[in-house]
Write a protein that holds these residues in place. Sequence first.
Motif, short mmCIF file in Angstrom:
data_model
loop_
_atom_site.label_atom_id
_atom_site.label_comp_id
_atom_site.label_asym_id
_atom_site.label_seq_id
_atom_site.Cartn_x
_atom_site.Cartn_y
_atom_site.Cartn_z
N ILE A 35 10.46 15.27 42.56
CA ILE A 35 10.84 16.53 43.19
C ILE A 35 9.90 17.62 42.70
CG2 ILE A 35 13.25 15.88 43.52
CD1 ILE A 35 14.01 17.61 41.21
N ASP A 257 11.12 21.65 46.55
CA ASP A 257 12.52 21.24 46.64
C ASP A 257 13.48 22.21 45.98
OD1 ASP A 257 11.98 18.59 47.86
OD2 ASP A 257 10.98 18.22 45.96
N ARG A 504 16.54 22.48 48.49
CA ARG A 504 16.64 21.78 49.75
C ARG A 504 17.90 20.93 49.80
NH1 ARG A 504 13.76 23.79 53.75
NH2 ARG A 504 14.18 21.78 54.79
N ARG A 523 17.39 12.33 45.41
CA ARG A 523 16.97 12.73 46.76
C ARG A 523 16.96 11.53 47.68
NH1 ARG A 523 11.32 15.26 47.00
NH2 ARG A 523 11.69 14.91 49.21
#
Length: 523
Positions: A35, A257, A504, A523
């Motif tokens: 990330i 992110d 995000r 994620r």
Amino acid sequence: MADATMSRRNMLAGSATLAAAGVIRPREARAAKSINVVLESEVVIFDPHFTTAAITRTFGTHVFDTLFAMDGKGDIRPQMIEAFETSADKLTWKFKLRDGLRWHNGEPVTATDCVASLNRWAPRDALGRMLAAATGALTANDPRSFTFQLKHPFPLMLATLGKANAPLPVMMPERLARTPGDQRITTPIGSGPFRFRSDLWRSGNLMVLERNPDYVPRREPPDFLAGGKTVKIDQLDLRVMPDQSTGANALMRGEIDYMQYLPFDMLPLLQRARGVNLLGLGGIHQFQGNFRLNHQFPPFDDPAIRRVLWKLADQSSVLTAIGVPEQFRAPQCPSFWMCDAPLSTTAGSETARLDIEAAKAELKATSYRGQPVILLEVAGSISQTAANVLAQNMKNAGFVVDEQTMDWGTVLARRAKKDGWSMFSVYSNGTDMISPLSHFYIASTCADYPGWSCDQRVPALLEAFAKADSDDDRKRVAAEIQTVAYELTPSVMWGQFTIPAGYRSHLNNLIQSSYPMFWEVDR
């Protein structure tokens, strides 16, 4: 100190400047699961013992580990410690390390490492110095256990070993802990859930932290800095951005992110952006703004003149001028120890309300004869906006105000001198301000610390607070300290607020905290 001086749109983060568009190529090569994050600034100091800088604290919580840690309620829990016990007279404390702890170079963590780390950290921290003064001996018993033998009881033992405010009492290998405390370590070897990749570090551009495969998390669920820290990503990429608006736009485009601090003036756009979530918490996760006063330089060497400011600092007006939305601020907060926090109190705050006419009358009754108030302001920062609001109220009440604008580095240099300045505006993490023993402007009372505020009642009360046996006793003493503080006026609060983070929506299990934390996230 962990003072924050973020610009609303132009907080520079390191010397690098990146193109305003396409800062990160969405399809660039990256680890199997990584990330991209933008923190408040670039990490330039790797030593959590050396500085109170918040960015180094964030680095420290990922790369290093602590013996105890604070949970989301402010309680202290074991972290590297498996078990501990105290004697009936509270003079002997024995600690045992968890099994399986290893440094990033593969060597086992030992009690000797921990003793050396505590001895290096303690002289650099207010609570650490109090613990050291109470300690007769600190010795390693065997590879996994060590003992504090105290000269007198120290009820805040666990609170000290698990403190969340910088400088953090992190553990490091003995050979690093032998580095003098006034010199920085340059090779950050810890035992935390992430390890620093020096070979991938690009100053001004990118820092890479990768998952520590040898880390053994605790079994409890994660809770703020406490509990299990299971890393579910392979790599954490810390990106450097030239300013906040560039970072916010990169977040909306999906090029990063997570962004630690979002600009207030872009919040409406960010709230509408597809795939972007905002994170803003209350209580100890908020910031406290302060005007720090210089007690050694006219006119604030006169306590009566200092106290006039309580009728001129209106928190609601300041936060509105900065642009903090209602959901990201606390109502007018009178507590030095933060509102919605364990030690919150209104003691002594009766005069802390906006009343310019009353302030004008009070000022005329003091020794003030038009001496200029030299107000240091950080250009482009939200603390400058706070200073502008107060300066106008001060002028309306009869003060002569000389507002001087500069960068934060210049403020640091200017404030180190006892003359040539009257006050400056700043804000700090709530976790730094929730206790008299960590609050920058109370814990430093009668010490050689910029502002040089002193009332001999405070050091004695701080000692009583540290020796208090119960939470109720500590709350009582904290209220007494605040009553004296309103008379002394070491600083004047200008607001309690949140600077929301953004991330995000494809990030799962992100810990809801004002501290950036990237264990558990996926994620």
